[in-house]
Design an enzyme around this catalytic site. Structure first.
Site, PDB file in Angstrom:
ATOM      1  N   CYS A  35       0.801  -1.220   0.000  1.00 42.87           N
ATOM      2  CA  CYS A  35       0.000   0.000   0.000  1.00 42.87           C
ATOM      3  C   CYS A  35       0.834   1.271   0.000  1.00 42.87           C
ATOM      4  CB  CYS A  35      -0.896   0.018   1.232  1.00 42.87           C
ATOM      5  SG  CYS A  35       0.074  -0.070   2.738  1.00 42.87           S
ATOM      6  N   CYS A 104      -1.383  -5.034   7.238  1.00 46.44           N
ATOM      7  CA  CYS A 104      -0.896  -3.803   7.870  1.00 46.44           C
ATOM      8  C   CYS A 104       0.020  -4.091   9.054  1.00 46.44           C
ATOM      9  CB  CYS A 104      -2.072  -2.955   8.342  1.00 46.44           C
ATOM     10  SG  CYS A 104      -3.311  -2.666   7.070  1.00 46.44           S
TER      11      CYS A 104
HETATM   12  S1  FES Z   1      -3.249   0.011   4.437  1.00 45.08           S
HETATM   13 FE1  FES Z   1      -1.134   0.282   4.441  1.00 45.08          FE
HETATM   14  S2  FES Z   1      -0.528  -0.465   6.323  1.00 45.08           S
HETATM   15 FE2  FES Z   1      -2.670  -0.544   6.418  1.00 45.08          FE
END
Ligand code: FES
Ligand SMILES: Cc1ncc(COP(=O)(O)O)c(C=O)c1O
Lengths: 133, 393
Positions: A35, A104
């Site tokens: 992400c 995450c």
């Molecule tokens: S969406 Fe990137 S660490 Fe949670």
């Protein structure tokens, strides 16, 4: 908010150990490839124990909560224990995470391994014999 | 909020059913439960309700009642429109033209059609998210059968020049001497923009009732008379063979009641939410640094506010705002579970790291100036808190 546990919300809203350490012994800045979220971790090592941990994170609420609780968990840990601190253990300490947010928790676990690697690179003599690879 | 009140500012995701709409729907659950296709007396009352609902929707669209097809919502309307038109015209060509900021109901349908041999061209948009009608004309080939451009974008609220795009499509179709179907996804436009299908010049138009204070799981596909269309639901002869299945009577009656009500109160509601929107946009720009308004400054839905904040992850802002009693979104509701940046923000040229920082506040009838003032009183602190935690400044 039912999506997250109270613990996640608590650590997200009241994060512990945010900041920097003066003269840290191990540092790491890593980015979650999934992400793009980023965590910076600094640790102070006294003997073979993590005596202090500080962090900064640009990420989702779970990235912040895992950074916070992981910093608490690692503080006081022996290095060989800290090596083995898994993202699963961090997630469990928060009372669990939704499946889609498990990725995450990898950020904090990886940052810790990376910070220890940094420490061992600077102090090869301190590397515990238990560590393979 | 301090007194425990929750401020809902996610009306692009869904709205609360209006009591007046519920009242119209209620008899159709158990009292007028009969199948409108049945022959006996009581069923005629259901039939009457169905006919009136169709007339009601047609009156708002300025269409013929027979051109109104009731569906299970925006997703089905988009799916049916694209698949139905593509299937009907597949001998004539295999090219489909859509904008790059369409809803996934359109995007994913096109991906599926590609597996069947269709080709999709994604029209790029400018930095505000606007489609240029000249680009549409240029992208039309002698294989094009269908053009679909949304009336208003669900994330950034940009309102597309649909009637100009329709004109461009018609002009090219005439030159090429072929039929090209023009569809618009008007799901976010209903209640805010003019839905007159002749002014828009479209052959097909999708609506979803829960976006305008109607029921979820109900919607409309308008299909202009004479438009080639292959039904996607097969079975009975309902909806003039364009959508088989026993009618969802409460949903249909609720759709009509909600749409008529939305049209009746449209002018006043637009004025109301637009004032709140402008108060919100000005307030955010005044109090928070390193922000960017996503979408067009004026060609935008009157209830849409969408900002990117540098050095903040959108999800964190949402969770923090939720803790403070504000329901907001970082884009479309369907993408909040994923960490992927929005395709809409990428299409308007945002860098990946900024695209993740978006906050969408979509206003509605029940929001007040005090609600906006409350959001403006807490949001700067939230952004500041999150930025203070970030590793790079
Ligand atoms: S969406 Fe990137 S660490 Fe949670
Ligand atoms: C532009 C647009 N199209 C289609 C849809 C799909 O509508 P529904 O989820 O009601 O089927 C939505 C809803 O999010 C939308 O915003």
């Amino acid at each position: 908010m039912p999506q997250y546990t109270e613990k996640v919300i608590d650590h997200f809203m009241h994060p512990r150990n945010v900041g920097e350490i003066e003269n840290p012994d191990g540092v790491s800045t890593i980015t979650n490839p999934a992400c793009g979220d980023t965590m910076m971790l600094q640790v102070k090592i006294t003997g073979n124990v993590i005596s202090e941990a500080k962090w900064r994170t640009l990420g989702c609420s779970v990235a912040i909560a895992t950074s916070s609780i992981a910093s608490e968990m690692m503080t006081g840990m022996k290095l060989e224990e800290a090596e083995k601190l898994s993202n699963k253990a961090i997630a469990d300490a928060l009372g669990g995470l939704p499946r889609v947010k498990m990725h995450c928790s990898v950020l904090a676990a990886d940052a810790l391994k990376d910070a220890l690697k940094d420490f061992y690179t600077k102090h090869p003599d301190k590397k515990p014999y238990t560590v393979a690879k | 909020m301090a007194d425990g009140k929750v401020i809902y500012m996610d009306h692009a995701a869904t709205t609360a059913l209006h009591p007046e709409v519920l009242e119209a729907m209620t008899p159709y659950f158990s009292q007028l439960y009969h199948n409108p296709s049945s022959i006996y007396g009581p069923a005629q009352l259901a039939r009457k309700g169905l006919d009136e609902a169709r007339e009601g929707v047609a009156s708002v669209l300025s269409s013929r009642p027979a051109e109104v097809v009731f569906t299970s919502g925006g997703t089905e309307s988009d799916n049916s429109a694209l698949k139905g038109a593509a299937m009907a015209l597949k001998q004539m060509g295999n090219h489909i033209l859509i904008s790059s900021i369409e809803h996934h109901a359109v995007l994913h349908t096109c991906h599926w059609l590609e597996k069947l041999g269709f080709e999709t061209t994604l029209l790029s948009v400018d930095k505000y998210g606007l489609v240029n009608p000249d680009d549409v004309a240029k992208a039309i080939t002698d294989k094009t059968v269908l053009v679909s451009v949304m009336y208003a974008n669900n994330e950034i609220g940009t309102v597309e020049p649909i009637s100009d795009i329709s004109k461009a499509v018609r002009a090219r179709a005439k030159v090429l001497n072929r039929s090209i179907i023009m569809h618009t996804d008007a799901v976010q436009a209903a209640g805010y923009l003019d839905l007159n299908v002749d002014k828009l010049g479209v052959d097909m138009l999708s609506l979803s009732s829960h976006k305008f204070y109607g029921p979820k799981g109900a919607g409309v596909l308008y299909i202009r008379r004479g438009t080639p269309f292959t039904a996607q639901e097969m079975g009975g002869t309902q909806e003039r063979n364009r959508r088989a299945g026993t009618e969802n009577m409460p949903g249909i009656v609720g759709t009509a009641a909600a749409l008529k009500r939305a049209e009746r109160s449209r002018e006043a509601n637009v004025k109301h939410v637009q004032a709140l929107r402008d108060q919100m946009i000005a307030g955010i720009e005044d109090t928070i640094s390193r922000v960017r308004l996503n979408g067009h400054p004026t060609k935008r839905l009157p209830n849409n506010v969408n900002f990117s904040f540098e050095m903040v992850e959108g999800e964190s802002t949402l969770v923090n705002m939720d803790m403070l009693g504000v329901c907001a979104s970082s884009g479309s509701a369907c993408t909040t579970a994923s960490a992927e940046p929005s395709h809409v923000l990428i299409a308007i040229g945002q860098a990946m790291d900024i695209a993740r920082g978006a906050l969408r506040l979509t206003l509605g009838e029940e929001n007040t100036k005090e609600d906006v003032a409350y959001v403006l009183s807490v949001l700067p602190g939230v952004i500041e808190r999150l930025r203070a935690m970030a590793p790079v400044k």
